[in-house]
Design a protein around this motif. Sequence first.
Motif, short mmCIF file in Angstrom:
data_model
loop_
_atom_site.label_atom_id
_atom_site.label_comp_id
_atom_site.label_asym_id
_atom_site.label_seq_id
_atom_site.Cartn_x
_atom_site.Cartn_y
_atom_site.Cartn_z
N SER A 1 0.84 -1.20 0.00
CA SER A 1 0.00 0.00 0.00
C SER A 1 0.87 1.25 0.00
CB SER A 1 -0.93 0.00 1.20
OG SER A 1 -0.20 -0.03 2.41
N THR A 2 0.23 2.38 -0.21
CA THR A 2 0.92 3.67 -0.21
C THR A 2 0.10 4.67 0.58
OG1 THR A 2 -0.17 4.32 -2.26
CG2 THR A 2 2.00 3.28 -2.46
N SER B 1 -0.59 2.99 4.06
CA SER B 1 0.74 2.47 4.36
C SER B 1 1.23 2.97 5.71
CB SER B 1 1.72 2.88 3.26
OG SER B 1 3.02 2.44 3.58
#
Length: 193
Positions: free
Chosen positions: A133-134, A138
């Motif tokens: 994820s970002t 994240s």
Amino acid sequence: MVNFTTREIRDIIISMLVIAAVFSYVFSNKQVNIAISLLPASIIGVGVGFVFHEIAHKFMAIKYGFWAEYKLWVGGILLALITAYFGFVFAAPGAVYIHGAYISREENGKIALAGPATNILLALSFMFIASFSTGILSGIATLGYAVNSFIAFFNLLPFSVLDGAKVIRWNPIIWLLAILIALAITFKSIFTL
């Protein structure tokens, strides 16, 4: 059957919010405005780990036929607030109290292990989410990974009232494996943050 009393639900919510708040405050470098903005992420990453840890103890105790209820400890809440003021967190806001007939060393060890094992599983889940994820997701997952790995490691220390003392009395080999896993993921999380 698992039942939660109104008082128990209240105590869990208060404890979860205090723990999330003190971690937010410490992670914000004691800046209240930033701590407030971090609170939702802290509730997910920290609060969920705390709640699942305690509920795991409760469910395992009930599995063995014992009565179990989480109770807030005001002294532990105050200790968390005081230590956060000084820039670190020592949180012991309460515990699951277990009552019933004789609790064997094995039952007590397995009940104790349930909490840290849950935090290890949560830490690994958060680590997996963080790796794919970002952005905000994240960040929340990285926080959840770091805090849950540390909660597992800390609770497995073989001291007095901590879970580790009960696990080591039951089975030193299982305790050693559990604390080594918790130490490894905690160590890795230090380089993730």
